[in-house]
Design an enzyme around this catalytic site. Structure first.
Site, PDB file in Angstrom:
ATOM      1  N   TYR A  32       0.858  -1.189   0.000  1.00 26.00           N
ATOM      2  CA  TYR A  32       0.000   0.000   0.000  1.00 26.00           C
ATOM      3  C   TYR A  32       0.896   1.242   0.000  1.00 26.00           C
ATOM      4  O   TYR A  32       0.889   2.060   0.908  1.00 26.00           O
ATOM      5  CB  TYR A  32      -1.013   0.016   1.159  1.00 26.00           C
ATOM      6  N   LEU A  33       1.672   1.314  -1.065  1.00 29.19           N
ATOM      7  CA  LEU A  33       2.753   2.305  -1.154  1.00 29.19           C
ATOM      8  C   LEU A  33       2.234   3.730  -1.184  1.00 29.19           C
ATOM      9  O   LEU A  33       1.164   4.012  -1.723  1.00 29.19           O
ATOM     10  CB  LEU A  33       3.580   2.046  -2.422  1.00 29.19           C
ATOM     11  N   HIS A  37       7.245   5.681   0.995  1.00 25.21           N
ATOM     12  CA  HIS A  37       7.996   4.527   0.469  1.00 25.21           C
ATOM     13  C   HIS A  37       8.795   4.935  -0.767  1.00 25.21           C
ATOM     14  O   HIS A  37       9.940   4.524  -0.944  1.00 25.21           O
ATOM     15  CB  HIS A  37       7.032   3.408   0.036  1.00 25.21           C
ATOM     16  N   LYS A 148       9.916   7.942  10.276  1.00 19.92           N
ATOM     17  CA  LYS A 148       8.639   7.939  11.001  1.00 19.92           C
ATOM     18  C   LYS A 148       8.624   6.768  12.007  1.00 19.92           C
ATOM     19  O   LYS A 148       8.157   6.903  13.117  1.00 19.92           O
ATOM     20  CB  LYS A 148       7.452   7.808  10.042  1.00 19.92           C
ATOM     21  N   ASP A 149       9.173   5.631  11.568  1.00 21.80           N
ATOM     22  CA  ASP A 149       9.269   4.454  12.446  1.00 21.80           C
ATOM     23  C   ASP A 149      10.665   4.430  13.061  1.00 21.80           C
ATOM     24  O   ASP A 149      11.447   3.500  12.829  1.00 21.80           O
ATOM     25  CB  ASP A 149       9.012   3.186  11.627  1.00 21.80           C
ATOM     26  N   ARG A 186      -1.572   3.269   7.026  1.00 25.75           N
ATOM     27  CA  ARG A 186      -2.745   3.223   7.910  1.00 25.75           C
ATOM     28  C   ARG A 186      -3.622   4.467   7.791  1.00 25.75           C
ATOM     29  O   ARG A 186      -4.774   4.446   8.225  1.00 25.75           O
ATOM     30  CB  ARG A 186      -2.302   3.058   9.359  1.00 25.75           C
TER      31      ARG A 186
HETATM   32  O1  PAF Z   1       7.935  -0.757   8.225  1.00 30.71           O
HETATM   33  C1  PAF Z   1       7.373  -1.736   7.681  1.00 30.71           C
HETATM   34  O2  PAF Z   1       6.626  -1.598   6.712  1.00 30.71           O
HETATM   35  C2  PAF Z   1       7.618  -3.128   8.244  1.00 30.71           C
HETATM   36  O3  PAF Z   1       7.756  -3.113   9.625  1.00 30.71           O
HETATM   37  C3  PAF Z   1       8.817  -3.850   7.582  1.00 30.71           C
HETATM   38  C4  PAF Z   1      10.128  -3.157   7.861  1.00 30.71           C
HETATM   39  C5  PAF Z   1       8.592  -3.953   6.087  1.00 30.71           C
HETATM   40  C6  PAF Z   1       8.934  -5.285   8.140  1.00 30.71           C
HETATM   41  O4  PAF Z   1       7.780  -6.018   7.907  1.00 30.71           O
END
Ligand code: PAF
Length: 289
Positions: A32-33, A37, A148-149, A186
């Site tokens: 779901y780019l 990404h 972000k993560d 999300r």
């Molecule tokens: O950040 C994400 O989309 C996921 O945690 C990852 C790094 C692809 C691992 O499933």
């Protein structure tokens, strides 16, 4: 663009690219780019010649079955976006290709104790396990993760160092929608009212930024400023608002060195995360959203 469903197909393509003298860049995703990404691919392209992207909704990192099942999946749309961004190979495995009687899991101690690690038990074990497997399948030279993560990115950086993966990890800036909401797959689940209210996360970060830039260093005052902004938009739940050390990801009381201000909150049933880096600069601090 090649679409590979098996590990063997990926290995064949990577071998060929390596034989042609190409450096391999890798962006792991759950699909779901969005622009976030695609910005990772753009950065990877500057550092390598052959771009690999995985799309795999990794069940073992979800601690909520409903969240896993409702995770958006639109592969044809993803393929078109990835191709346009310059991806050379997509790895889209079925679950059985990735997990078959898996008994080995990867855990990075201590960095996962707080923030999302505390509220989503087992999440980072699932992330590290799948990323370690993907690294061993793709064997990239460089791999790019979004800021972000931030907890995920720092945990993966540590895993790579501790397990001696010969891979350079790049942490790329957060890409934001208009209004400042951090891009996330999300966000698709947000109603228009929830989306509007979720902008308070960004306002909270800005409130903290202005406090920090005016010299405030105490956690209590900074968190209170963020909380007050967030609460104006009645989030359905605040998971955490936390100040942690960049190096250890442990909570701190007072900003002294490199620090992260991190937020996780629910709007409706959608859990959103965001953060700000607080970087020492001479006697003061710069805040990077
Ligand atoms: O950040 C994400 O989309 C996921 O945690 C990852 C790094 C692809 C691992 O499933």
């Amino acid at each position: 663009m090649i679409i590979a469903h098996t590990i063997e197909e990926v290995r064949t393509q990577i071998r060929q690219a390596r034989n042609e003298g190409k450096q391999i860049g890798f962006v792991p995703t759950m699909g779901y780019l969005h622009e976030g990404h695609l910005s990772l691919v753009k950065i990877s392209k500057r550092q390598s010649d052959f771009q690999v992207m995985s799309i795999f909704v990794n069940r073992i990192q979800f601690n909520d079955r409903k969240d896993f099942e409702s995770y958006p999946r639109e592969y044809e749309r993803d393929f078109a976006l990835a191709e346009k961004a310059g991806v050379n190979l997509i790895f889209l495995p079925e679950e059985e290709e990735m997990y078959h009687n898996q008994r080995t899991f990867v855990e990075v101690e201590s960095l996962a104790d707080h923030l999302c690690g505390a509220t989503r038990p087992g999440h980072f074990r699932g992330v590290c396990t799948v990323v370690a497997k993907l690294f061993n399948i793709v064997l990239p030279d460089v791999s790019v993760f979004g800021r972000k993560d931030i907890q995920q990115a720092l945990i993966i950086e540590k895993m790579v160092k501790d397990l001696n993966f010969p891979i350079r990890i790049i942490i790329a800036p957060t890409i934001r929608e208009e209004g400042g909401l951090a891009m996330s797959s999300r966000n698709k689940h947000l109603s228009s009212d929830e989306r509007k209210r979720a902008l308070s996360i960004n306002r909270g970060l800005h409130a903290a930024k202005s406090r920090i830039e005016s010299g405030i260093r105490r956690k209590e005052e900074i968190i209170a400023a963020v909380r007050s902004e967030l609460e104006k938009s009645t989030p359905d739940k605040i998971d955490y608002i936390e100040l942690v050390s960049y190096e250890t990801l442990q909570p701190i009381e007072h900003i002294e060195g490199r620090t992260i201000l991190a937020i996780a909150a629910f709007f409706g049933s959608t859990r959103l995360i965001d953060n700000m880096l607080i970087e020492p600069e001479g006697d003061s601090f710069t805040c990077v959203l």
